[in-house]
Design a protein around this motif. Structure first.
Motif, PDB file in Angstrom:
ATOM      1  N   SER A  27       9.960   0.081  11.089  1.00 46.40           N
ATOM      2  CA  SER A  27      11.032  -0.542  11.342  1.00 46.40           C
ATOM      3  C   SER A  27      11.047  -1.308  13.066  1.00 46.40           C
ATOM      4  CB  SER A  27      12.484   0.042  10.999  1.00 46.40           C
ATOM      5  OG  SER A  27      12.528   0.987  12.078  1.00 46.40           O
ATOM      6  N   THR A  28      10.194  -0.572  13.638  1.00 47.10           N
ATOM      7  CA  THR A  28      10.146  -0.791  15.123  1.00 47.10           C
ATOM      8  C   THR A  28       9.046  -1.904  15.598  1.00 47.10           C
ATOM      9  OG1 THR A  28       8.931   1.226  15.481  1.00 47.10           O
ATOM     10  CG2 THR A  28      11.293   1.153  15.713  1.00 47.10           C
ATOM     11  N   ARG A  29       7.994  -1.769  14.442  1.00 42.65           N
ATOM     12  CA  ARG A  29       6.806  -2.553  14.822  1.00 42.65           C
ATOM     13  C   ARG A  29       6.960  -3.883  14.602  1.00 42.65           C
ATOM     14  NH1 ARG A  29       1.256   0.220  13.150  1.00 42.65           N
ATOM     15  NH2 ARG A  29       0.833  -1.923  12.956  1.00 42.65           N
ATOM     16  N   TYR A  30       6.445  -4.876  15.581  1.00 43.13           N
ATOM     17  CA  TYR A  30       6.666  -6.201  15.661  1.00 43.13           C
ATOM     18  C   TYR A  30       5.860  -6.852  14.554  1.00 43.13           C
ATOM     19  CZ  TYR A  30       6.714 -11.085  17.275  1.00 43.13           C
ATOM     20  OH  TYR A  30       6.869 -12.436  17.283  1.00 43.13           O
ATOM     21  N   ASP A  31       4.630  -6.602  14.020  1.00 47.94           N
ATOM     22  CA  ASP A  31       3.967  -7.098  13.049  1.00 47.94           C
ATOM     23  C   ASP A  31       4.416  -6.955  11.854  1.00 47.94           C
ATOM     24  OD1 ASP A  31       3.231  -4.350  13.348  1.00 47.94           O
ATOM     25  OD2 ASP A  31       1.062  -4.712  12.569  1.00 47.94           O
ATOM     26  N   ARG A  33       7.913  -7.085  10.976  1.00 48.42           N
ATOM     27  CA  ARG A  33       9.173  -7.766  11.286  1.00 48.42           C
ATOM     28  C   ARG A  33       9.314  -8.869  10.047  1.00 48.42           C
ATOM     29  NH1 ARG A  33      10.976  -7.768  16.908  1.00 48.42           N
ATOM     30  NH2 ARG A  33      10.991  -5.425  16.137  1.00 48.42           N
ATOM     31  N   GLY A  34      10.341  -8.803   9.429  1.00 44.87           N
ATOM     32  CA  GLY A  34      10.655  -9.715   8.255  1.00 44.87           C
ATOM     33  C   GLY A  34       9.944  -9.569   6.923  1.00 44.87           C
ATOM     34  N   LYS A  57      -1.296  -4.689   5.641  1.00 45.36           N
ATOM     35  CA  LYS A  57       0.148  -3.762   5.886  1.00 45.36           C
ATOM     36  C   LYS A  57       0.025  -2.746   5.057  1.00 45.36           C
ATOM     37  CE  LYS A  57       1.580  -7.322   8.618  1.00 45.36           C
ATOM     38  NZ  LYS A  57       0.816  -7.287   9.858  1.00 45.36           N
TER      39      LYS A  57
END
Length: 162
Positions: A27-31, A33-34, A57
């Motif tokens: 949940s905190t990793r940018y890659d 997100r979404g 992923k």
């Protein structure tokens, strides 16, 4: 007569903590997100289900899970990763079985390894564990030291030293 048991036990609370920490990291990793990513621990089935948007992923989540297992002092050898499969929504999923207990084949390998040491100890297979008994505690400790050096494909714990 002294004895100890060779078992493969997994602390389910620590597994749950490792899964929750993996979810937090996702949940905190940018890659991520979404992107749709799920990591669920099914306690009754002793299984972890991973769902990710794409294959790369999924591998990243798998690596995170292994990292968090190591941080929580759990053996990653206990994880049996299944194969990647597609879902109806276009995602990929993987089922991870958690190996617990000493299966018959591994128990036979452990008994053979103990007998090859030619010490005065008697190994015996009992359900999903191996009991080793002998007169001298020094012999039992030597068995433990030698088994720690070998890889049987599962994590081993040595308990109930009497």
């Amino acid at each position: 007569m002294a004895s100890f048991d060779i078992v493969n036990e997994i602390n389910t609370q620590e597994v749950d903590n490792a899964v929750n920490n993996t979810l937090k990291e996702v949940s905190t990793r940018y890659d991520f997100r979404g992107l749709h990513t799920e990591v669920e621990f099914a306690k009754k089935e002793n299984r972890i289900d991973i769902v990710a948007a794409e294959s790369m992923k999924l591998r990243a989540v798998k690596d995170m899970l292994i990292k968090h297992f190591i941080k929580r002092n759990l053996e990653p050898k206990a994880l049996d990763f299944g194969r990647e499969e597609g879902t109806s929504q276009g995602h990929v999923k993987m089922s991870v079985a958690i190996k617990e207990g000493v299966d018959r084949e591994t128990a036979k390998k452990i008994v053979k390894a103990i007998k090859d040491l030619k010490l005065k100890v008697q190994p015996a297979i009992q359900d999903n564990q191996v009991r080793v008994s002998g007169k001298k505690i020094d012999d039992l400790q030597e068995v433990i030291q030698n088994l720690k050096k070998k890889d049987f494909g599962i994590p081993l714990q040595f308990v109930n030293m009497k």
